[in-house]
Design a protein around this motif. Structure first.
Motif: not given
Length: 228
Positions: A209-213, A219-228, A120-124
């Protein structure tokens, strides 16, 4: 010295295809184990090569035994050998795959059958803007090697909640996002096969790299993981 895939592996797989029984495998177990030992050396070389520019957390060697519980085909063994390499860390998405089979060898990489949330995230993302992924897909060398996303697994019109008139419906319709490259038997046996394979895996990195981002942000570009 980089190891090579031996021709005897394909000779064994062809013989197995013609004699796909437990009795035959038992009689030829010594040859099977010798082939597996050689393959593990090749897989280790591939993993080491990937780790020069990426980080691999796991190498999975798929079993030669088939799961026949729900299959009409009751032959006990696969007539190919395959392996996958998983990237390390929540911030690194995507995976590398290799299948070795007489007349049907190929490498692949990407996102095969992602879970519903990832899909769903990819499609959006593609509904909103697919310019970045299209630029990657249309890069000359990438396109020459892979062509584009595998189109076999797609919905007929549009997924639920998406318009069939969407600008990027050709991407939104897909259920998986991966690319492939097929090899002839002669290419598999060549002394530079692993080097060529690694060069093709390297071509996947901008895609990964693009798909990982995408998959590690909302959808607002806010990270979903605490540590990259």
């Amino acid at each position: 010295m980089t190891p090579s895939i031996p021709k005897v592996l394909f000779n064994f797989l062809l013989a197995l295809k013609a004699n796909n029984t437990r009795e035959w495998m038992l009689e030829n177990k010594k040859e099977y184990l010798a082939n597996e030992k050689t393959l593990k050396i090749c897989y280790a070389a591939i993993e080491n090569g990937l780790n020069t520019s990426d980080k691999i957390s796991k190498t999975k060697i798929f079993r030669i035994n088939r799961d026949i519980r729900f299959s009409k085909n009751k032959t006990p063994y696969n007539v190919h050998r395959s392996v996958s390499f998983s990237r390390a860390g929540a911030q690194r998405r995507g995976g590398y795959y290799l299948r070795l089979e007489p007349g049907n060898s190929y490498m692949a990489g990407g996102f095969f059958d992602p879970n519903s949330a990832d899909l769903f995230r990819i499609r959006k993302e593609f509904e909103r803007d697919a310019s970045e992924i299209r630029e990657i897909l249309n890069q000359k060398e990438f396109k020459n090697v892979f062509g584009g996303f595998n189109q076999e697994n797609a919905v007929k019109t549009a997924p639920k909640g998406f318009s069939k008139e969407a600008e990027n419906i050709d991407l939104i319709r897909l259920k998986s996002y991966f690319v492939m490259h097929r090899f002839t038997d002669e290419e598999v046996f060549a002394s530079d096969f692993i080097e060529k394979l690694l060069s093709y895996y390297q071509l996947l990195r901008p895609f990964f790299d693009s798909m990982s981002d995408v998959l590690t942000t909302d959808l607002n570009g806010v990270s979903l993981i605490e540590h990259a």
